[in-house]
Scaffold this motif. Structure first.
Motif, PDB file in Angstrom:
ATOM      1  N   ALA A   1       1.501 -13.900  21.876  1.00 16.08           N
ATOM      2  CA  ALA A   1       1.161 -12.526  21.493  1.00 16.08           C
ATOM      3  C   ALA A   1       2.332 -11.896  20.743  1.00 16.08           C
ATOM      4  N   ASP A   2       3.551 -12.169  21.243  1.00 21.37           N
ATOM      5  CA  ASP A   2       4.738 -11.660  20.561  1.00 21.37           C
ATOM      6  C   ASP A   2       4.799 -12.194  19.133  1.00 21.37           C
ATOM      7  N   ALA A   3       4.603 -13.504  19.023  1.00 26.27           N
ATOM      8  CA  ALA A   3       4.685 -14.130  17.695  1.00 26.27           C
ATOM      9  C   ALA A   3       3.629 -13.537  16.772  1.00 26.27           C
ATOM     10  N   GLY A   4       2.425 -13.323  17.313  1.00 25.82           N
ATOM     11  CA  GLY A   4       1.341 -12.766  16.511  1.00 25.82           C
ATOM     12  C   GLY A   4       1.671 -11.376  15.994  1.00 25.82           C
ATOM     13  N   VAL A   5       2.168 -10.532  16.885  1.00 30.74           N
ATOM     14  CA  VAL A   5       2.496  -9.163  16.497  1.00 30.74           C
ATOM     15  C   VAL A   5       3.616  -9.171  15.454  1.00 30.74           C
ATOM     16  N   ALA A   6       4.651  -9.993  15.716  1.00 28.70           N
ATOM     17  CA  ALA A   6       5.778 -10.037  14.786  1.00 28.70           C
ATOM     18  C   ALA A   6       5.276 -10.448  13.402  1.00 28.70           C
ATOM     19  N   ALA A   7       4.409 -11.470  13.356  1.00 32.24           N
ATOM     20  CA  ALA A   7       3.901 -11.942  12.062  1.00 32.24           C
ATOM     21  C   ALA A   7       3.064 -10.859  11.393  1.00 32.24           C
ATOM     22  N   ALA A   8       2.219 -10.176  12.172  1.00 35.85           N
ATOM     23  CA  ALA A   8       1.334  -9.152  11.598  1.00 35.85           C
ATOM     24  C   ALA A   8       2.142  -8.013  10.999  1.00 35.85           C
ATOM     25  N   VAL A   9       3.145  -7.534  11.719  1.00 33.75           N
ATOM     26  CA  VAL A   9       3.877  -6.381  11.203  1.00 33.75           C
ATOM     27  C   VAL A   9       4.712  -6.767   9.977  1.00 33.75           C
ATOM     28  N   TRP A  10       5.158  -8.020   9.938  1.00 36.66           N
ATOM     29  CA  TRP A  10       5.942  -8.411   8.751  1.00 36.66           C
ATOM     30  C   TRP A  10       5.066  -8.590   7.523  1.00 36.66           C
ATOM     31  N   LEU A  11       3.752  -8.677   7.747  1.00 35.57           N
ATOM     32  CA  LEU A  11       2.858  -8.715   6.591  1.00 35.57           C
ATOM     33  C   LEU A  11       2.933  -7.417   5.803  1.00 35.57           C
ATOM     34  N   ALA A  12       3.366  -6.319   6.453  1.00 38.28           N
ATOM     35  CA  ALA A  12       3.436  -5.030   5.752  1.00 38.28           C
ATOM     36  C   ALA A  12       4.466  -5.069   4.620  1.00 38.28           C
ATOM     37  N   PRO A  13       5.752  -5.311   4.917  1.00 33.42           N
ATOM     38  CA  PRO A  13       6.707  -5.350   3.792  1.00 33.42           C
ATOM     39  C   PRO A  13       6.425  -6.478   2.809  1.00 33.42           C
ATOM     40  N   ILE A  14       6.018  -7.650   3.340  1.00 34.93           N
ATOM     41  CA  ILE A  14       5.733  -8.766   2.426  1.00 34.93           C
ATOM     42  C   ILE A  14       4.556  -8.409   1.527  1.00 34.93           C
ATOM     43  N   GLY A  15       3.535  -7.812   2.136  1.00 37.94           N
ATOM     44  CA  GLY A  15       2.368  -7.373   1.388  1.00 37.94           C
ATOM     45  C   GLY A  15       2.741  -6.393   0.292  1.00 37.94           C
ATOM     46  N   LEU A  16       3.666  -5.494   0.603  1.00 38.09           N
ATOM     47  CA  LEU A  16       4.091  -4.504  -0.384  1.00 38.09           C
ATOM     48  C   LEU A  16       4.703  -5.174  -1.608  1.00 38.09           C
ATOM     49  N   VAL A  17       5.535  -6.187  -1.351  1.00 38.35           N
ATOM     50  CA  VAL A  17       6.169  -6.905  -2.465  1.00 38.35           C
ATOM     51  C   VAL A  17       5.093  -7.542  -3.341  1.00 38.35           C
ATOM     52  N   VAL A  18       4.101  -8.165  -2.675  1.00 35.49           N
ATOM     53  CA  VAL A  18       3.031  -8.844  -3.414  1.00 35.49           C
ATOM     54  C   VAL A  18       2.215  -7.828  -4.225  1.00 35.49           C
ATOM     55  N   VAL A  19       1.805  -6.725  -3.567  1.00 31.72           N
ATOM     56  CA  VAL A  19       1.008  -5.706  -4.250  1.00 31.72           C
ATOM     57  C   VAL A  19       1.774  -5.132  -5.438  1.00 31.72           C
ATOM     58  N   ASP A  20       3.063  -4.921  -5.216  1.00 32.36           N
ATOM     59  CA  ASP A  20       3.926  -4.363  -6.275  1.00 32.36           C
ATOM     60  C   ASP A  20       3.930  -5.281  -7.494  1.00 32.36           C
ATOM     61  N   ARG A  21       4.029  -6.607  -7.242  1.00 35.32           N
ATOM     62  CA  ARG A  21       4.028  -7.578  -8.333  1.00 35.32           C
ATOM     63  C   ARG A  21       2.694  -7.587  -9.075  1.00 35.32           C
ATOM     64  N   LEU A  22       1.605  -7.599  -8.284  1.00 35.30           N
ATOM     65  CA  LEU A  22       0.279  -7.785  -8.871  1.00 35.30           C
ATOM     66  C   LEU A  22      -0.260  -6.523  -9.524  1.00 35.30           C
ATOM     67  N   ALA A  23      -0.182  -5.393  -8.800  1.00 33.68           N
ATOM     68  CA  ALA A  23      -0.915  -4.214  -9.261  1.00 33.68           C
ATOM     69  C   ALA A  23      -0.015  -3.104  -9.778  1.00 33.68           C
ATOM     70  N   ASP A  24       1.268  -3.157  -9.478  1.00 31.31           N
ATOM     71  CA  ASP A  24       2.225  -2.141  -9.885  1.00 31.31           C
ATOM     72  C   ASP A  24       1.780  -0.713  -9.522  1.00 31.31           C
ATOM     73  N   PRO A  25       1.500  -0.446  -8.260  1.00 28.02           N
ATOM     74  CA  PRO A  25       1.227   0.937  -7.872  1.00 28.02           C
ATOM     75  C   PRO A  25       2.543   1.719  -7.819  1.00 28.02           C
ATOM     76  N   ALA A  26       2.480   3.064  -7.844  1.00 29.36           N
ATOM     77  CA  ALA A  26       3.686   3.880  -7.807  1.00 29.36           C
ATOM     78  C   ALA A  26       4.176   3.990  -6.367  1.00 29.36           C
ATOM     79  N   LEU A  27       5.108   3.104  -5.966  1.00 31.95           N
ATOM     80  CA  LEU A  27       5.634   3.161  -4.605  1.00 31.95           C
ATOM     81  C   LEU A  27       6.704   4.236  -4.476  1.00 31.95           C
ATOM     82  N   ARG A  28       7.294   4.593  -5.634  1.00 33.86           N
ATOM     83  CA  ARG A  28       8.252   5.701  -5.644  1.00 33.86           C
ATOM     84  C   ARG A  28       7.600   6.926  -6.239  1.00 33.86           C
ATOM     85  N   TRP A  29       8.136   8.062  -5.931  1.00 36.69           N
ATOM     86  CA  TRP A  29       7.574   9.310  -6.426  1.00 36.69           C
ATOM     87  C   TRP A  29       8.368   9.755  -7.646  1.00 36.69           C
ATOM     88  N   ALA A  30       7.685   9.892  -8.806  1.00 41.59           N
ATOM     89  CA  ALA A  30       8.344  10.411 -10.005  1.00 41.59           C
ATOM     90  C   ALA A  30       8.265  11.933  -9.954  1.00 41.59           C
TER      91      ALA A  30
END
Lengths: 527, 356
Positions: free
Chosen positions: B290-319
């Protein structure tokens, strides 16, 4: 039987101070339960600390002679090297926890000793049972009551299965129920496991029945050593029934209420009681709580409660922990605005907190009192000396408050607040953990203040204090007033009546018996 | 009453790191607000009943105070960008103090930018506060190599002084009021209120030290392994220092050799010290699936952000120049919500203490 602990010519002085211990030659047999008595500052705490080498290894200072615990000398062994043979518990239950989880805290000593996993598991379960704290295993020590905490601390000292257990006033910070639990647990350990116990304690009525031997320490020397009944009988801090027995010439002197009742029957009772006891006429209302209710968040700390304080009254506020005593005092003192009702009265009020340490900061006791006058912008018209005298602090006036014993500190705190001139004094647990001389001084000051037209409220667990000082007793239970009336009426009907009342009703105190005895002699004694 | 957490201390550490990384990757206020909300949710579900559990509101408050200070300082010292809100009297500091201008025009984009950056700091502190409120610090100590056990324990004991000191401060303040008869007397108040707190804290620390000593703390010392570990540690520090000197002296190759040597020696020192320690650990917690599962799931958040940033280029920063509402991408929000996974798995309810 061989000696578990052997003191040979032990002498000790703290750095830059006079001798605290001198010429200690003693042996304590294996399996003994010995109680050490003595006034504060007599050196009893220092004597206990020599057993596992806290003195001199942690304290510093000059140490002479030798202490051997099961053959190991504390000269060569530090406290940590003796952790497997000596368990040590001291009076402050808060400052003994290393881990914020009871079960893991118990295992602390075992981890340090390098015990293997199976031994640790078994031992922790055993001490949980030995002290009856299995239901507390997953709690955080910070959420426990004082008595529970102290039992956990004892379990923590016991986990290494030491041959010797040393307890330095383990019940002084506890309420009566917590103290009972702790002492019962200690007695059981000694009887069932054969653990040698050395204990400093001032609840003598309970301990005297458990102990096999008593040592009385005064001025750094062991001045009396022997049977607990005999040693305790000659001591100031003896229970009220012992003083009663001394007054009425009973032999042997009783230590418990049961002993005293037997002696009273044999001796044919005490002096005839006076027709009526003097009841002081109450003065004007100086402070009043009218239907005051207090909530802490969603929890009700005090149901609407009314209490009138009159000039010349000493009110004892009794009740178990969490019954709302402190909350009512704080509301009366204006420290906590009530959520319902009002607090009325023109008289000046001062609240003396339970822990004197939150108050003391000056360099000397005298300066501590003078500072209050300076803060209030009042001249010193001799009141500093008056309050120093009232609490018998003259001899300590130039000492640093932090160098004093807890009883002396408590007196300084009361003096430092009372000197400000408040008419109503609210004292929260003023006699907790203090020795007989400090208690006597405090009681005298309380009576003096009331006689001078002031009013006093004592929130306390100490039924004997209520019997000796109070003119009126208010009992709180479940955040409500459950009894309120003249002290004699309320205490007489109580299951936990003061000792003298249970032996020679309707007398409340030894002093009253003494007074009746004086009056009786004049008109021809009956006995 | 709850004193041990649903998840392993290391899981919570990984969760906190994932949260901090998410804030760094997506510092736009809308996403930071989402992270703070998720942290609050996790605290609500997993809060422990220990003295440290109040860390969350405390650190959140600290973060807000810091952010406000940052906005004020930045607005006063940064000029010349975008729409002017209002003008303050200005003063130019002497060259010795940096020579920049304090006061003058206050511009909207500068204020917004500073507020957004400050808010990101609040986000990181919220995650750190939530971590402290849900983790068992003792478990964390037990999860470190044994060489770090004693210093770790001392740190947790020191942390435990923070809440009790706060209570002492409150009591001292009341005692002071009792003394002055309810009036606040300013002169000498700091001394009157600080000294009792410090002295009582000192007395408690001495008692605690005695208690730890009596219970055998730091009992074993000075074996040959311990000494070897000490020398290795020293050598590691010397080679790391030398690597730094080499780096400054523009000798990257030497620097990398020395740095590598230093790291190896450091690891050897820790391993030796851990083996030398005769200390054992009571019921160390296991890292479960369960620990391993949770750790993996939460790390999908930052990793996912990197992937989304590469693919779709959403505005992650505020201009912030010109001022406009920050953009919001539902995909990004869904990725960030993964940080809330621990809140879906509350601790099973059970009786107080589990004893009959």
């Amino acid at each position: 039987m061989s000696d578990a602990i052997r003191w040979e010519g032990v002498a000790f002085a703290y750095p830059e101070r006079e001798r605290t211990l001198e010429g200690i030659d003693l042996g304590l047999a294996e399996g003994d339960l010995a109680v050490v008595v003595g006034s504060s500052g007599s050196g009893k705490s220092t004597l206990l600390r020599t057993v596992n080498g806290l003195v001199p290894h942690t304290s510093g200072g000059r140490f002479g002679g030798d202490v051997r615990v099961l053959g190991r000398s504390t000269r060569e062994h530090r406290p940590r090297d003796l952790a497997d043979v000596v368990g040590f518990v001291h009076q402050d239950p808060e400052a003994q926890f290393v881990v914020d989880h009871v079960e893991h805290d118990l295992a602390f000593v075992l981890e340090n000793l390098g015990a293997d996993a199976a031994t640790m598991r078994r031992r922790v379960e055993e001490v949980l049972d030995a002290l009856g704290i299995a239901h507390l295993r997953d709690r955080s020590p910070s959420t426990l009551s004082g008595g529970e905490r102290q039992r956990c601390a004892i379990a923590g000292a016991l986990a290494s299965a030491p041959d010797v257990l040393v307890l330095d006033e383990p019940t002084s910070e506890l309420d009566p129920q917590g103290a009972e639990d702790v002492l019962a647990a200690v007695g059981r350990l000694n009887a069932d496991l054969g653990t040698t116990v050395l204990l400093a304690e001032h609840r003598l009525e309970r301990v005297a029945a458990l102990a096999h031997r008593a040592l009385r320490v005064e001025g750094g020397r062991v001045v009396d050593d022997g049977d607990p009944a005999e040693v305790v009988a000659g001591y100031d801090g003896a229970p009220p029934v012992t003083h009663l027995g001394r007054l009425l010439g009973w032999t042997p002197l009783p230590l418990t209420v049961r002993d005293a009742q037997v002696r009273a029957r044999q001796a044919g009772g005490g002096p005839p009681p006076p027709v009526s006891f003097p009841v002081p006429a109450p003065g004007d209302v100086v402070r009043a709580a009218r239907a005051v209710g207090v909530r802490h968040g969603a929890r009700v700390a005090l149901h609407p409660t009314s209490l009138e304080l009159r000039a010349g009254e000493v009110v004892a506020l009794l009740g178990r922990n969490g019954a709302g005593k402190t909350t009512l005092l704080r509301a009366l003192g204006g420290l906590r605005a009530p959520d319902e009702g009002t607090v009325e009265g023109e008289a000046s009020v001062a609240y003396v907190p339970q822990d004197p340490n939150v108050l003391l900061f000056a360099r000397t006791v005298r300066a501590e009192l003078e500072e209050t006058l300076r803060l209030r912008g009042r001249p010193d018209d001799g009141r500093v000396d008056r309050w120093l005298a009232a609490l018998r602090l003259e001899a300590l006036a130039d000492r640093h408050p932090r160098s004093l014993s807890s009883g002396e500190r408590q007196r300084v705190a009361v003096a430092a607040i009372a000197v400000g001139g408040a008419e109503v004094l609210l004292l929260d647990e003023p006699t907790r953990g203090i020795d007989a001389p400090s208690r006597a001084a405090l009681e005298e000051a309380v009576r003096g203040h009331a006689a001078g037209g002031g009013a006093i409220v004592l929130a306390t667990h100490d039924i004997e204090l209520a019997a000796r000082c109070a003119t009126r007793v208010v009992v709180l239970g479940a955040s409500e007033v459950v009894a309120d009336g003249p002290a004699r009426d309320v205490l007489s009907g109580s299951l936990f009546a003061p000792q003298v009342l249970r032996v020679l009703p309707p007398f409340l105190t030894v002093d009253e018996v003494g007074a009746a005895l004086g009056a009786g002699t004049a008109s021809g004694p009956e006995r | 009453m709850r004193t041990s957490s649903r998840f392993h201390a290391v899981t919570w550490l990984l969760w906190a790191l994932a949260g901090a990384a998410t804030v760094q990757l997506a510092p736009s206020p809308v996403y930071v607000a989402l992270v703070i909300g998720l942290a609050a949710l996790v605290v609500e579900v997993h809060r422990l009943d220990t003295a440290m559990a109040r860390a969350f509101p405390l650190l959140l408050g600290l973060g807000v105070a810091f952010a406000l200070l940052r906005v004020v300082l930045t607005a006063l010292t940064t000029h010349g960008v975008g729409e002017v809100l209002f003008t303050l009297p200005e003063a130019t500091l002497p060259r010795l103090l940096g020579g920049f201008t304090v006061g003058g025009t206050v511009e909207l984009p500068v204020v917004l930018q500073a507020a957004a950056e400050g808010f990101a700091v609040v986000g990181v502190l919220a995650v750190f506060g939530a971590f402290n409120a849900v983790v068992s610090h003792h478990e964390l100590v037990q999860a470190t190599p044994r060489a770090f056990h004693e210093p770790g324990l001392i740190t947790t004991v020191g942390l435990a002084f923070v809440p009790s000191t706060m209570v002492a401060v409150q009591q001292t303040r009341e005692a002071d009021l009792a003394r002055t008869g309810g009036r606040r007397v300013g002169r000498g108040r700091l001394v009157r209120q600080l000294l009792p707190v410090l002295e009582s804290g000192m007395e408690r620390a001495v008692h605690l030290a005695e208690s730890m000593d009596s219970r055998g703390f730091a009992r074993t010392r000075g074996g040959p392994r311990e000494r070897a570990s000490g020398w290795c540690g020293l050598a590691a520090l010397v080679s790391l220092a030398a690597a730094f000197v080499a780096l400054v002296g523009r000798a990257p190759r030497t620097a990398s050799y020395l740095g590598g040597l230093g790291l190896v020696l450091l690891v050897v020192a820790v391993v030796l010290a851990s083996q030398a320690s005769r200390l054992t650990r009571y019921r160390p917690r296991r890292f479960t699936s369960a620990d391993a599962g949770v750790a993996a799931a939460v790390w999908l958040a930052p990793i996912g952000l990197v992937v989304v940033d590469r693919l779709a280029d959403p505005a992650l920063r505020w201009a912030t120049n010109p001022p406009a509402f920050p953009e919001f991408s539902p995909v990004v929000a869904v990725v960030i919500v993964l940080l809330g996974v621990p809140a879906l798995l509350p601790a099973p309810r059970r009786d107080d203490g589990g004893a009959p």
